[in-house]
Design a protein around this motif. Structure first.
Motif, mmCIF file in Angstrom:
data_model
loop_
_atom_site.group_PDB
_atom_site.id
_atom_site.type_symbol
_atom_site.label_atom_id
_atom_site.label_comp_id
_atom_site.label_asym_id
_atom_site.label_seq_id
_atom_site.Cartn_x
_atom_site.Cartn_y
_atom_site.Cartn_z
ATOM 1 N N GLN A 1 -42.510 -33.180 -9.270
ATOM 2 C CA GLN A 1 -43.506 -32.510 -8.889
ATOM 3 C C GLN A 1 -42.527 -31.334 -7.861
ATOM 4 N N PHE A 2 -43.939 -30.478 -7.275
ATOM 5 C CA PHE A 2 -43.395 -29.597 -6.299
ATOM 6 C C PHE A 2 -43.706 -30.188 -4.525
ATOM 7 N N GLY A 3 -43.496 -30.595 -3.312
ATOM 8 C CA GLY A 3 -42.850 -31.039 -1.943
ATOM 9 C C GLY A 3 -43.571 -31.821 -1.883
ATOM 10 N N ILE B 1 -43.795 -19.210 10.825
ATOM 11 C CA ILE B 1 -43.132 -18.178 10.045
ATOM 12 C C ILE B 1 -42.404 -18.420 9.190
ATOM 13 N N PHE B 2 -42.497 -18.644 8.177
ATOM 14 C CA PHE B 2 -41.240 -20.023 7.067
ATOM 15 C C PHE B 2 -40.872 -18.916 6.172
ATOM 16 N N GLU B 3 -39.932 -19.340 4.823
ATOM 17 C CA GLU B 3 -39.761 -18.843 4.029
ATOM 18 C C GLU B 3 -39.462 -19.932 2.796
ATOM 19 N N GLY B 4 -39.167 -19.761 1.950
ATOM 20 C CA GLY B 4 -39.248 -20.362 0.232
ATOM 21 C C GLY B 4 -37.973 -19.461 -0.408
ATOM 22 N N LEU B 5 -37.104 -20.699 -0.870
ATOM 23 C CA LEU B 5 -36.502 -19.752 -1.574
ATOM 24 C C LEU B 5 -35.250 -21.411 -2.250
ATOM 25 N N LEU C 1 -34.109 -27.492 -6.057
ATOM 26 C CA LEU C 1 -33.547 -27.479 -4.723
ATOM 27 C C LEU C 1 -34.740 -26.326 -3.935
ATOM 28 N N TYR C 2 -35.805 -26.555 -3.576
ATOM 29 C CA TYR C 2 -36.175 -25.753 -2.304
ATOM 30 C C TYR C 2 -35.934 -25.988 -1.354
ATOM 31 N N LEU C 3 -35.706 -24.664 -0.584
ATOM 32 C CA LEU C 3 -35.634 -24.382 0.842
ATOM 33 C C LEU C 3 -36.548 -24.554 1.759
ATOM 34 N N ARG C 4 -36.603 -25.038 2.738
ATOM 35 C CA ARG C 4 -38.058 -24.372 3.455
ATOM 36 C C ARG C 4 -37.615 -23.833 4.597
ATOM 37 N N PRO C 5 -37.027 -22.867 5.118
ATOM 38 C CA PRO C 5 -36.781 -23.092 6.239
ATOM 39 C C PRO C 5 -37.778 -21.970 6.924
ATOM 40 N N ASN D 1 -41.874 -28.363 -11.784
ATOM 41 C CA ASN D 1 -42.982 -26.998 -11.473
ATOM 42 C C ASN D 1 -43.971 -27.516 -10.061
ATOM 43 N N TYR D 2 -44.088 -25.847 -10.155
ATOM 44 C CA TYR D 2 -45.425 -26.063 -9.284
ATOM 45 C C TYR D 2 -46.580 -26.628 -9.762
ATOM 46 N N PHE D 3 -47.045 -26.326 -11.643
ATOM 47 C CA PHE D 3 -48.103 -26.521 -11.286
ATOM 48 C C PHE D 3 -47.932 -28.141 -12.693
ATOM 49 N N ALA E 1 -46.665 -10.692 6.539
ATOM 50 C CA ALA E 1 -45.911 -11.476 7.152
ATOM 51 C C ALA E 1 -45.808 -13.576 6.497
ATOM 52 N N LYS E 2 -44.784 -14.092 6.580
ATOM 53 C CA LYS E 2 -45.006 -15.371 5.915
ATOM 54 C C LYS E 2 -45.960 -15.890 6.965
ATOM 55 N N CYS E 3 -46.802 -16.558 7.608
ATOM 56 C CA CYS E 3 -47.577 -17.239 8.572
ATOM 57 C C CYS E 3 -48.016 -17.423 7.984
ATOM 58 N N ASN F 1 -52.140 -16.953 7.602
ATOM 59 C CA ASN F 1 -52.214 -16.816 6.112
ATOM 60 C C ASN F 1 -52.940 -17.494 4.853
ATOM 61 N N TYR F 2 -51.644 -18.551 4.839
ATOM 62 C CA TYR F 2 -52.302 -19.760 4.451
ATOM 63 C C TYR F 2 -53.387 -20.680 4.450
ATOM 64 N N ALA F 3 -53.629 -20.760 5.946
ATOM 65 C CA ALA F 3 -54.775 -21.508 6.664
ATOM 66 C C ALA F 3 -55.942 -20.870 5.939
ATOM 67 N N GLY G 1 -53.075 -16.621 -3.546
ATOM 68 C CA GLY G 1 -52.807 -17.367 -2.667
ATOM 69 C C GLY G 1 -50.722 -17.467 -1.787
ATOM 70 N N GLY G 2 -50.252 -17.424 -3.196
ATOM 71 C CA GLY G 2 -48.487 -18.114 -2.818
ATOM 72 C C GLY G 2 -47.675 -16.943 -3.939
ATOM 73 N N MET G 3 -48.287 -16.226 -4.634
ATOM 74 C CA MET G 3 -47.974 -15.440 -5.746
ATOM 75 C C MET G 3 -48.056 -14.245 -5.817
ATOM 76 N N CYS H 1 -46.072 -14.219 -9.591
ATOM 77 C CA CYS H 1 -44.420 -14.809 -9.882
ATOM 78 C C CYS H 1 -44.822 -14.928 -8.255
ATOM 79 N N GLY H 2 -43.623 -15.998 -8.270
ATOM 80 C CA GLY H 2 -43.354 -16.566 -7.267
ATOM 81 C C GLY H 2 -41.757 -17.133 -6.646
ATOM 82 N N THR H 3 -41.279 -17.569 -5.365
ATOM 83 C CA THR H 3 -39.948 -18.652 -6.200
ATOM 84 C C THR H 3 -40.639 -20.126 -6.588
ATOM 85 N N ALA H 4 -42.016 -20.379 -5.767
ATOM 86 C CA ALA H 4 -42.082 -21.330 -6.095
ATOM 87 C C ALA H 4 -43.203 -21.522 -7.903
ATOM 88 N N ALA H 5 -43.858 -20.852 -7.949
ATOM 89 C CA ALA H 5 -44.162 -20.341 -9.605
ATOM 90 C C ALA H 5 -43.516 -19.827 -10.453
HETATM 91 C C1 COI Z 1 -43.002 -19.897 -2.370
HETATM 92 O O1 COI Z 1 -42.960 -19.147 -3.124
HETATM 93 O O2 COI Z 1 -42.138 -20.413 -1.776
HETATM 94 C C2 COI Z 1 -44.038 -19.721 -1.250
HETATM 95 O O3 COI Z 1 -44.151 -20.212 -0.552
HETATM 96 C C3 COI Z 1 -45.462 -20.127 -2.326
HETATM 97 C C4 COI Z 1 -46.348 -21.777 -2.024
HETATM 98 C C5 COI Z 1 -45.870 -22.913 -2.022
HETATM 99 C C6 COI Z 1 -46.500 -21.207 -0.555
#
Ligand code: COI
Ligand code: PLP
Length: 359
Positions: free
Chosen positions: A26-28, A72-76, A138-142, A170-172, A198-200, A203-205, A237-239, A304-308
């Protein structure tokens, strides 16, 4: 600085357990054995780059991030290609966006080469954690947080940068063909001059109360409107969002400082143009979205987004009114763009823009 100290792992996950964990991750929720850690201190700069066993952080209760959210964070994603090689997708763009976020949050910038090197170091160490299933990666979270223990409100003099990795599918969860969206009229996500681009973490909170309402009402995701007029569609929220019209054109909201400049968004705009579609970055109003869906002028919408990756939108609800996008399922242009993007990410199609970086 490109060399990382290596702390040996005392008890890496046994292969049989790892296979169980990555079978349907699944995701995360599943994490690999290692992490990368680099420290920053004013005067000393970046130092102590380490690849180490993944584990808890010990924080002084006065650590600045716990109080003022300077983070801050990233997702790739890293992919295992069909030829067995491992590759990163547009990590340089994530490194550049990380520093744009750092500047907005008054944090120390990280050399972009160090960001990419840290990701590669972790991928090499945890190369056995790629999920086998189609669509897995493999999802990276810097991420980086203010690590100084001090209660004055000022930019921290110390930062801690880390990278963790999570095998994902899949994210969903539902694996539904299209997601349902709920337009938030109570909450906005970001205002002009704020931190929307900014990816801080903040914003998600700020998005969670709206997301909680949407889930309680049975929807998948929230559509945020602009904070000033409550009229223009911003993003989820994330796309990021795209709108596809019957005349073969595509619209996505412009980067005005209140939405995240998505790397998937950027890639899809290029791929759409390569495919002969007209792409416009322009404001699109919520009333217009409904009117165009009902008249048939708009045929598809996707997030669209990295996760989705690319996720079709089936239905949109705003207060008591609902409208269906196209036939309520994935449309042709959405599917075509997704296929093109995924083929490049997986090394199954030529990479004309130089996005894939083999490790
Ligand atoms: C991503 O797509 O990498 C995101 O950061 C969206 C979400 C998981 C926060
Ligand atoms: N918008 C927000 C708020 C996000 O969190 C994300 C995910 O990272 C995106 C858009 C899509 O950005 P990207 O395509 O770079 O993952």
């Amino acid at each position: 600085m490109t060399s990382f100290l290596h702390d040996p792992h005392p008890n890496p996950t046994p292969a049989a357990r790892r296979a169980e964990l990555v079978a349907d991750p699944q995701f995360g929720r599943v994490f690999t054995d290692h992490m990368v850690s680099v420290r920053y201190r004013e005067g000393a700069g970046w130092h102590e780059a380490r690849l180490m066993p993944r584990g808890p952080l010990t924080l002084d209760p006065a650590t600045a991030v716990l109080h003022y959210a300077q983070e801050i964070f990233e997702g790739l994603k890293a992919y295992r290609l069909d030829d067995g090689a491992m590759a990163l997708f547009r990590a340089d763009a994530n490194a550049a966006r990380f520093n744009a976020s750092a500047r907005r949050m008054a944090m120390a910038e990280l050399p972009e080469g160090l960001f990419v090197a840290a990701c590669k170091e972790l991928i090499r160490a945890d190369a056995s954690w790629f999920p086998q299933a189609e669509g897995g990666s493999l999802y990276l979270r810097p991420f980086m947080y203010a690590s100084e223990a001090f209660l004055g409100v000022k930019p921290s003099a110390e930062y801690h940068f880390l990278v963790i990795a999570s095998p994902v599918g899949n994210y969903f969860k539902s694996g539904a063909p299209a997601v349902s969206l709920w337009v938030s009229e109570d909450y906005t996500r970001a205002a002009p001059g704020g931190t929307g681009a900014a990816k801080c973490g903040g914003n998600y909170a700020a998005s969670l109360a709206a997301q909680q309402q949407a889930i309680a009402l049975g929807f998948d995701q929230v559509v945020f409107l602009d904070a000033a007029e409550r009229r223009w569609i911003e993003e989820l929220g994330g796309m990021n969002m795209f709108f596809v019209f019957a005349d073969g054109s595509i619209v996505t909201p412009p980067l005005t400082g209140t939405i995240l400049p998505g790397i998937t968004r950027d890639a899809l705009m290029l791929l759409a143009r390569d495919s002969g579609l007209t792409v416009r970055e322009e404001p699109y109003a919520i009333d217009q979205w409904q009117a165009d869906s009902e008249s048939g002028r708009l045929t598809e919408s996707f997030a669209c987004g990295t996760a989705a990756v690319v996720t079709p939108v089936g239905k949109v609800t705003r207060g008591a009114a609902s409208f269906t996008i196209g036939a309520g399922g994935p449309g042709q242009v959405t599917a075509m763009l997704k296929d093109k993007l995924v083929a490049i990410q997986r090394g199954r199609a030529p990479d004309p823009h130089g996005w894939v970086d083999k490790i």
